[in-house]
Design an enzyme around this catalytic site. Structure first.
Site, mmCIF file in Angstrom:
data_model
loop_
_atom_site.group_PDB
_atom_site.id
_atom_site.type_symbol
_atom_site.label_atom_id
_atom_site.label_comp_id
_atom_site.label_asym_id
_atom_site.label_seq_id
_atom_site.Cartn_x
_atom_site.Cartn_y
_atom_site.Cartn_z
ATOM 1 N N CYS A 1 44.488 13.869 36.615
ATOM 2 C CA CYS A 1 44.237 15.285 36.863
ATOM 3 C C CYS A 1 43.995 15.385 38.357
ATOM 4 O O CYS A 1 44.836 14.927 39.132
ATOM 5 C CB CYS A 1 43.070 15.796 36.010
ATOM 6 S SG CYS A 1 41.641 14.699 35.938
ATOM 7 N N GLY B 1 40.722 12.529 38.160
ATOM 8 C CA GLY B 1 41.111 11.440 37.261
ATOM 9 C C GLY B 1 40.029 11.048 36.283
ATOM 10 O O GLY B 1 40.030 9.923 35.765
#
Length: 565
Positions: free
Chosen positions: A495, A498
């Site tokens: 993302c 993470g």
């Protein structure tokens, strides 16, 4: 089983195992074996409380120093073991104690860090105390300073070695003989002796070379220390390495890191069926699940962040407080560091690589990792920009037909398929050094706000299904080129940091895989184990609560759980 243990010792071993294995079951670690338990108890004369204290001191020392998952066949540990700096002599003293030797003149602090030296020491001492005779009769440690000068000495390393020997290693330490110490060592020695408990201080002695035979007979000493042993350290340690080949280090269990040949995500004793999960959710309500998350959040990660905190690596971390553990980080073959962690899946070692959204300066590192780990699927759970803030770099060519070169990997965008909640992009990778090429599928989920949860749980579960289907297809297409786990190489999941959306995605996959396999799951246990590999995975109580409700929504849609249950 040791038939020669006295009844009192047998009882102590059972009591020790009962106490320690309460701890191992709570932390998702393999239970301790009888043999390892005896080793700790022998070191403390079967005093159960002192042996438990030693066990935790040993664990914590290994974690603090990053001494987990010792890989003796990999550099730099292999070279350190073969350097001759440490060895365990092939003879015993008259009392039956093993004799370990450290040769100070072979240590060059400018070339070898303390971390590697301590790894080698742990490895050799662990091998020495596997012997029941050594457990029973103890260990003599010779600190050989003959011929060394100040450039070979490091006070911090000496402190760590003595601290280890004084109370963090499962061996009966008979004595430490500091031999041939130069005049300049007297001040550091006085500092070191202040660290030692009085009982151990008596066992640490500075000895002249000429007086060493008053402590050990000639046939127990190497020739360069006035004895008659012909010492071939390189050959002895090389033999030790060959014996190690294929052998699992039993002490890796103790530090809470899973063994290589088993996955940590397997059904446990606290697994719940769907009806139990719903009852738990109804009983706890949102507030109770949030409290459960807070307890998980307070648990400290079981490892170190030394590499991620190194000055030269800090600019490679998107967020200064989101770091990867040394014990599970992905290592690149060249520049070594990337903020990425191996994470186990359900009955699968290294099913995922959890990582941060790439920065412009790390695009090359990211694609090198994808290539080196044979990644076939990348899962992105963020947009590049959200709320006016950059969350992730545009690390792949976005438009069909676009191409970019990142380091020595050229990436071509072949096709973009747009779905309601995600984009699926087919990428072709070309390695400009080896002239090989591979296909990788990039999935980007678009309906997930940062720090929040998707508006529709089922849209995320459908997305997960598409990802898994593509991974399965890609593994089959990869054919004989892939010889690892049948489910294939790791999927990269990221993302922005993470940990939040990345952790939620992986937790759902693990829980739903277990549900499909055996009909049970345990969200709390899954998240706890996951956080031991990608620290701080699942960032908010809302994301943790979402994992529970998403599973139940999925179950209801599949007819596995009726709405009135």
């Amino acid at each position: 089983f040791f038939p020669h243990l006295l009844p009192r010792s047998l009882m102590a071993t059972k009591q020790f195992l009962e106490e320690i294995n309460k701890w191992t079951s709570q932390h998702g670690v393999s239970p301790l074996s009888w043999d390892v338990a005896v080793k700790f108890l022998m070191a403390r004369k079967f005093d159960v409380l002192r042996a438990i204290e030693l066990f935790h001191s040993y664990r914590e020392t290994r974690l603090r120093e990053g001494i987990v998952k010792l890989q003796p066949h990999e550099e730099p540990l292999r070279s350190e073991l073969l350097s001759g700096k440490f060895t365990v002599l092939g003879v015993r003293d008259p009392s039956g104690a093993s004799i370990a030797l450290y040769t100070a003149k072979l240590h060059h602090p400018s070339k070898t860090g303390n971390h590697v030296v301590l790894q080698a020491l742990f490895y050799l001492l662990d091998r020495a105390v596997e012997s029941f005779e050594t457990q029973r009769n103890g260990l003599v440690f010779i600190y050989d300073m003959a011929g060394s000068n100040y450039t070979n000495f490091e006070l911090d390393l000496s402190k760590k070695i003595l601290n280890l020997l004084k109370g963090a290693f499962p061996a009966r330490l008979k004595k430490v003989l500091i031999v041939g110490a130069p005049v300049w060592f007297r001040v550091p020695y006085n500092l070191l002796s202040l660290l030692l408990k009085e009982k151990l201080r008596e066992r640490v002695q500075m000895v002249k070379m000429s007086d060493l035979r008053q402590h050990l007979p000639r046939d127990c000493l190497p020739e360069h220390l006035g004895g008659c042993l012909s010492l071939d350290v390189h050959s002895w340690n090389l033999q030790l390495l060959s014996e190690q080949n294929g052998r699992v280090d039993p002490v890796d269990e103790l530090v809470g890191i899973p063994l290589e040949n088993t996955s940590i995500h397997v059904p446990g004793p606290e697994a719940m069926g769907l009806a139990e999960l719903m009852a738990h959710l109804n009983r706890a309500q949102r507030s109770g699940i949030y409290l459960e998350y807070e307890e998980l959040r307070r648990e400290q990660p079981p490892g170190t962040f030394t590499c991620a905190l190194a000055v030269h690596n800090q600019e490679r971390n998107r967020y200064g407080d989101v770091l990867c553990l040394d014990q599970t980080r992905v290592r690149l073959k060249r520049s070594d560091y990337i903020n990425a962690s191996f994470m186990d899946g359900y009955k699968q070692k290294n099913a995922y690589i959890g990582t941060q959204g790439p920065l412009e300066k790390t695009y090359g590192d990211f694609w090198r990792m994808v290539w080196e780990q044979s990644v076939l699927v990348i899962v992105m759970t963020t947009r590049t920009d959200e709320g006016g803030r950059r969350k992730c770099g545009q690390y792949w060519p976005k438009e069909e037909g676009g191409q970019e070169v990142y380091g020595h990997i050229a990436v071509v965008n072949h096709r973009v398929d747009k779905q309601a909640h995600y984009n699926q992009t087919t990428l072709e990778l070309h390695n400009t050094e080896t002239f090989e090429q591979r296909q990788v599928t990039h999935f980007q989920f678009l309906s997930w706000p940062d720090y929040g949860v998707p508006s529709s749980a089922l849209s995320l579960i459908d997305f997960l299904g598409a990802v898994k289907h593509q991974q399965q297809w890609a593994v089959q297409a990869f054919g004989s080129q892939w010889r690892g786990h049948p489910l294939g190489p790791p999927m990269v999941v990221h993302c922005s940091a993470g940990i939040g959306r990345t952790g939620t995605f992986c937790a759902l996959d693990i829980c739903l895989s277990q549900l499909q396999d055996v009909g049970t799951l345990n969200v709390c246990q899954t998240v706890r184990r996951m956080r031991a590999q990608r620290a701080f995975s699942i960032q908010t109580p809302e994301q943790y609560y979402f994992c529970h409700t998403a599973i139940l929504e999925h179950a209801q849609r599949r007819g596995l759980l009726s709405t009135n249950q």
